[in-house]
Design a protein around this motif. Structure first.
Motif, short mmCIF file in Angstrom:
data_model
loop_
_atom_site.label_atom_id
_atom_site.label_comp_id
_atom_site.label_asym_id
_atom_site.label_seq_id
_atom_site.Cartn_x
_atom_site.Cartn_y
_atom_site.Cartn_z
N MET A 1 -21.35 36.90 22.52
CA MET A 1 -22.08 35.72 22.11
C MET A 1 -22.26 35.68 20.59
O MET A 1 -22.23 34.61 19.97
CB MET A 1 -23.43 35.65 22.81
N SER A 2 -22.44 36.85 19.98
CA SER A 2 -22.57 36.92 18.53
C SER A 2 -21.37 36.29 17.83
O SER A 2 -21.49 35.57 16.84
CB SER A 2 -22.71 38.38 18.07
N VAL A 3 -20.19 36.60 18.37
CA VAL A 3 -18.95 36.06 17.79
C VAL A 3 -18.85 34.56 18.01
O VAL A 3 -18.54 33.79 17.10
CB VAL A 3 -17.72 36.78 18.40
N MET A 4 -19.16 34.13 19.23
CA MET A 4 -18.98 32.71 19.57
C MET A 4 -20.01 31.80 18.89
O MET A 4 -19.73 30.64 18.63
CB MET A 4 -19.03 32.54 21.08
N LEU A 5 -21.20 32.34 18.62
CA LEU A 5 -22.23 31.52 17.99
C LEU A 5 -22.34 31.76 16.49
O LEU A 5 -23.14 31.12 15.81
CB LEU A 5 -23.60 31.80 18.64
N GLU A 6 -21.57 32.73 16.00
CA GLU A 6 -21.58 33.09 14.58
C GLU A 6 -22.96 33.51 14.11
O GLU A 6 -23.42 33.13 13.03
CB GLU A 6 -21.04 31.94 13.71
N ARG A 7 -23.64 34.27 14.93
CA ARG A 7 -24.92 34.86 14.53
C ARG A 7 -25.15 36.12 15.36
O ARG A 7 -24.87 36.14 16.56
CB ARG A 7 -26.08 33.89 14.67
N LYS A 8 -25.66 37.15 14.71
CA LYS A 8 -25.89 38.42 15.40
C LYS A 8 -26.89 38.20 16.53
O LYS A 8 -27.97 37.65 16.32
CB LYS A 8 -26.43 39.46 14.41
N ILE B 1 -28.04 27.36 23.09
CA ILE B 1 -26.72 28.01 23.15
C ILE B 1 -25.61 26.97 23.09
O ILE B 1 -24.63 27.13 22.35
CB ILE B 1 -26.61 28.87 24.42
N SER B 2 -25.74 25.90 23.88
CA SER B 2 -24.69 24.88 23.87
C SER B 2 -24.60 24.20 22.51
O SER B 2 -23.50 23.93 22.02
CB SER B 2 -24.93 23.84 24.98
N ASP B 3 -25.73 23.94 21.87
CA ASP B 3 -25.73 23.30 20.54
C ASP B 3 -25.00 24.17 19.52
O ASP B 3 -24.14 23.69 18.77
CB ASP B 3 -27.17 23.06 20.06
N LEU B 4 -25.37 25.45 19.48
CA LEU B 4 -24.76 26.36 18.50
C LEU B 4 -23.26 26.49 18.72
O LEU B 4 -22.47 26.52 17.76
CB LEU B 4 -25.43 27.73 18.58
N PHE B 5 -22.86 26.57 19.97
CA PHE B 5 -21.44 26.72 20.27
C PHE B 5 -20.66 25.46 19.91
O PHE B 5 -19.56 25.55 19.33
CB PHE B 5 -21.26 27.05 21.75
N LEU B 6 -21.20 24.31 20.22
CA LEU B 6 -20.51 23.06 19.90
C LEU B 6 -20.43 22.82 18.40
O LEU B 6 -19.44 22.28 17.89
CB LEU B 6 -21.19 21.89 20.60
N ILE B 7 -21.45 23.23 17.66
CA ILE B 7 -21.42 23.13 16.20
C ILE B 7 -20.31 24.00 15.64
O ILE B 7 -19.53 23.58 14.77
CB ILE B 7 -22.79 23.53 15.59
N LYS B 8 -20.23 25.26 16.13
CA LYS B 8 -19.17 26.16 15.67
C LYS B 8 -17.79 25.60 16.03
O LYS B 8 -16.85 25.66 15.22
CB LYS B 8 -19.34 27.55 16.28
N LYS B 9 -17.66 25.06 17.22
CA LYS B 9 -16.38 24.53 17.67
C LYS B 9 -15.94 23.36 16.78
O LYS B 9 -14.78 23.25 16.40
CB LYS B 9 -16.49 24.08 19.12
N ALA B 10 -16.90 22.50 16.43
CA ALA B 10 -16.60 21.36 15.55
C ALA B 10 -16.18 21.85 14.17
O ALA B 10 -15.24 21.30 13.56
CB ALA B 10 -17.81 20.46 15.44
N LYS B 11 -16.82 22.89 13.67
CA LYS B 11 -16.45 23.45 12.36
C LYS B 11 -15.05 24.03 12.39
O LYS B 11 -14.26 23.84 11.47
CB LYS B 11 -17.45 24.54 11.96
#
Length: 205
Positions: free
Chosen positions: A128-135, A191-201
């Motif tokens: 999850m750390s990798v997918m959300l870009e936060r430890k 979790i869904s917000d953080l993941f979708l933000i990273k995916k958009a980036k």
């Protein structure tokens, strides 16, 4: 927050995260039970606490871990009593049908399952750390054996909705069992917000 309705995209995002996290969790469990471990793709849905506890009313093993860094909230894994005993038996070096699998469920079983879930959820948090870009880090698991309605009412008096992730756990030819993971509603949203933000980036690069 409690009335928020998840979109199909957000549920898909949680499913995608869960699929990868659970895959790494399976590898961690495989080392403990010395068997091949496979996990089916998860099914994600939103459930009302009151409706859920009406349909399911039996004793289960609950393993709760708190996220102490990166995100705030907790994750709950639910196992049937006999499935927990088989996992404990395998961890003790037996074949899943030994003394541990036949005994009445007790503290030794809960301790073994707690250790297994600690390893699984630790691997999941790393993913999850990798997918959300936060430890992301977790606490030591808290394991209880009690009726599910009582557990959810006791642990989550102020939560009405949960994100339910259901999958099947296959351990060699010994065990094929359902496992349910619950996230409080607000943590699922985060979790869904953080993941979708990273995916958009990533897509914008």
């Amino acid at each position: 927050m409690g009335e928020y309705v998840f979109s199909a995209l957000e549920l898909d995002a949680i499913g995608e995260i869960s699929n990868i996290c659970l895959g790494n969790s399976a590898s961690a469990l495989s080392m403990l039970v010395r068997q091949t471990v496979d996990i089916t793709p998860p099914k994600v849905e939103i459930v009302e606490k009151s409706e859920y506890t009406k349909k399911v009313s039996s004793k289960k093993v609950f393993v709760k871990v708190n996220y102490i860094e990166g995100i705030k909230g907790c994750s709950i894994l639910m196992l049937e009593e006999q499935d927990a005993k088989v996992i404990a038996d395998l961890m003790m070096g037996s074949d899943g049908t030994g003394d541990f699998a036949k005994m009445e469920l007790g503290e030794l079983h809960l301790s073994a399952v707690s250790e297994a879930m600690n390893q699984m959820m630790g691997a999941s948090a790393t993913s999850m750390s990798v997918m959300l870009e936060r430890k992301t880090d977790i606490s030591t698991p808290d394991t209880k054996f009690m009726e599910d309605g009582q557990y959810l009412a006791y642990e989550f008096p102020d939560e009405n909705k949960f994100v339910k992730v259901k999958f099947r756990l296959h351990i060699g030819d010994v065990l094929a069992c359902p496992v349910i993971q619950l996230y409080p509603h607000n943590l699922g949203k985060a979790i869904s917000d953080l993941f979708l933000i990273k995916k958009a980036k990533d897509q914008a690069k």
